[in-house]
Motif scaffolding. Structure first.
Motif, PDB file in Angstrom:
ATOM      1  N   ILE A  14     -28.660  23.906  29.398  1.00  0.00           N
ATOM      2  CA  ILE A  14     -28.195  25.126  28.323  1.00  0.00           C
ATOM      3  C   ILE A  14     -27.194  24.545  27.206  1.00  0.00           C
ATOM      4  N   ASP A  15     -25.925  24.651  27.116  1.00  0.00           N
ATOM      5  CA  ASP A  15     -25.353  24.074  26.438  1.00  0.00           C
ATOM      6  C   ASP A  15     -25.547  23.021  25.123  1.00  0.00           C
ATOM      7  N   ASN A  19     -29.042  26.405  23.144  1.00  0.00           N
ATOM      8  CA  ASN A  19     -28.653  27.561  22.447  1.00  0.00           C
ATOM      9  C   ASN A  19     -28.567  25.912  21.817  1.00  0.00           C
ATOM     10  N   SER A  20     -26.832  26.819  21.086  1.00  0.00           N
ATOM     11  CA  SER A  20     -26.684  26.139  19.631  1.00  0.00           C
ATOM     12  C   SER A  20     -24.899  26.382  18.831  1.00  0.00           C
ATOM     13  N   PHE A  21     -24.444  25.177  18.300  1.00  0.00           N
ATOM     14  CA  PHE A  21     -23.447  25.689  17.441  1.00  0.00           C
ATOM     15  C   PHE A  21     -23.903  25.970  15.819  1.00  0.00           C
ATOM     16  N   ASP A 128     -27.771  17.267  26.224  1.00  0.00           N
ATOM     17  CA  ASP A 128     -27.120  17.513  25.081  1.00  0.00           C
ATOM     18  C   ASP A 128     -26.095  16.058  25.117  1.00  0.00           C
ATOM     19  N   ASP A 129     -25.666  16.153  26.552  1.00  0.00           N
ATOM     20  CA  ASP A 129     -24.829  15.875  26.953  1.00  0.00           C
ATOM     21  C   ASP A 129     -24.694  14.106  26.745  1.00  0.00           C
ATOM     22  N   PRO A 130     -23.816  13.064  26.749  1.00  0.00           N
ATOM     23  CA  PRO A 130     -24.598  11.566  26.690  1.00  0.00           C
ATOM     24  C   PRO A 130     -23.508  11.161  27.921  1.00  0.00           C
ATOM     25  N   ARG A 131     -22.803  11.968  28.568  1.00  0.00           N
ATOM     26  CA  ARG A 131     -21.976  11.962  29.865  1.00  0.00           C
ATOM     27  C   ARG A 131     -22.256  12.077  30.795  1.00  0.00           C
TER      28      ARG A 131
END
Length: 173
Positions: A14-15, A19-21, A128-131
């Protein structure tokens, strides 16, 4: 009973994805109409799934949080966007990744394939999360099916084009 699988699967965060900044909707503030979702992006996801005969497996870490009520994050009252996303996506939601907290989403994705050995279709992963280690995970070809989105834009038309190319190459073998 035999599980009937869709042609393709979209593992959906989701984040930074829905959605987006850049659209001002990244935080799921309870006062926001869309609960932190960019409905234009969600409509694009629906169109993509319909075009590619895909169903969605929710991979967002929001699956670990209570779906009712609000709580504060850095003094901002927040609400879980999953119920609203499920409402908007309807029957496109096929499944949800495991809720085990001690594993990354890439590990949970591998477990999904192990728990669903009958699935032989194509798949893409929007995150979106590289972790979460998608780019490093070779098991099941996950690294070749991963599309990292930009938190400033969320999913874009270019991301969808890349995903269609990946799905056009066939299944995960």
């Amino acid at each position: 009973m035999t599980k009937i699988f869709p042609k393709n699967i979209v593992f959906l965060d989701i984040d930074g994805v829905c959605n987006s900044f850049g659209h001002g909707s990244y935080l799921t503030a309870s006062s926001e109409k869309g609960y932190g979702l960019n409905e234009e992006i969600v409509r694009s996801i629906i169109g993509f799934c319909n075009r590619t005969e895909s169903k969605i497996v929710i991979s967002s870490n929001w699956r670990r949080f209570p779906v009712d009520g609000t709580w504060k994050f850095k003094d901002i009252p927040c609400r879980n966007p999953l119920p609203k996303l499920r409402e908007l996506l309807g029957d496109l939601v096929f499944d949800t990744l495991t809720l085990e907290r001690h594993i990354t989403k890439s590990e949970a994705t591998i477990l999904w394939f192990e728990d669903n050995p009958g699935f032989s279709g194509g798949f893409v992963i929007f995150d979106d999360d590289p972790r979460e280690n998608f780019e490093l995970t070779c098991d099941k070809g996950i690294n070749r099916h991963f599309i990292r989105t930009n938190v400033k834009t969320g999913l874009t038309e270019n991301d969808f084009k890349t995903a269609e190319e990946i799905l056009g190459k066939g299944n995960r073998k």
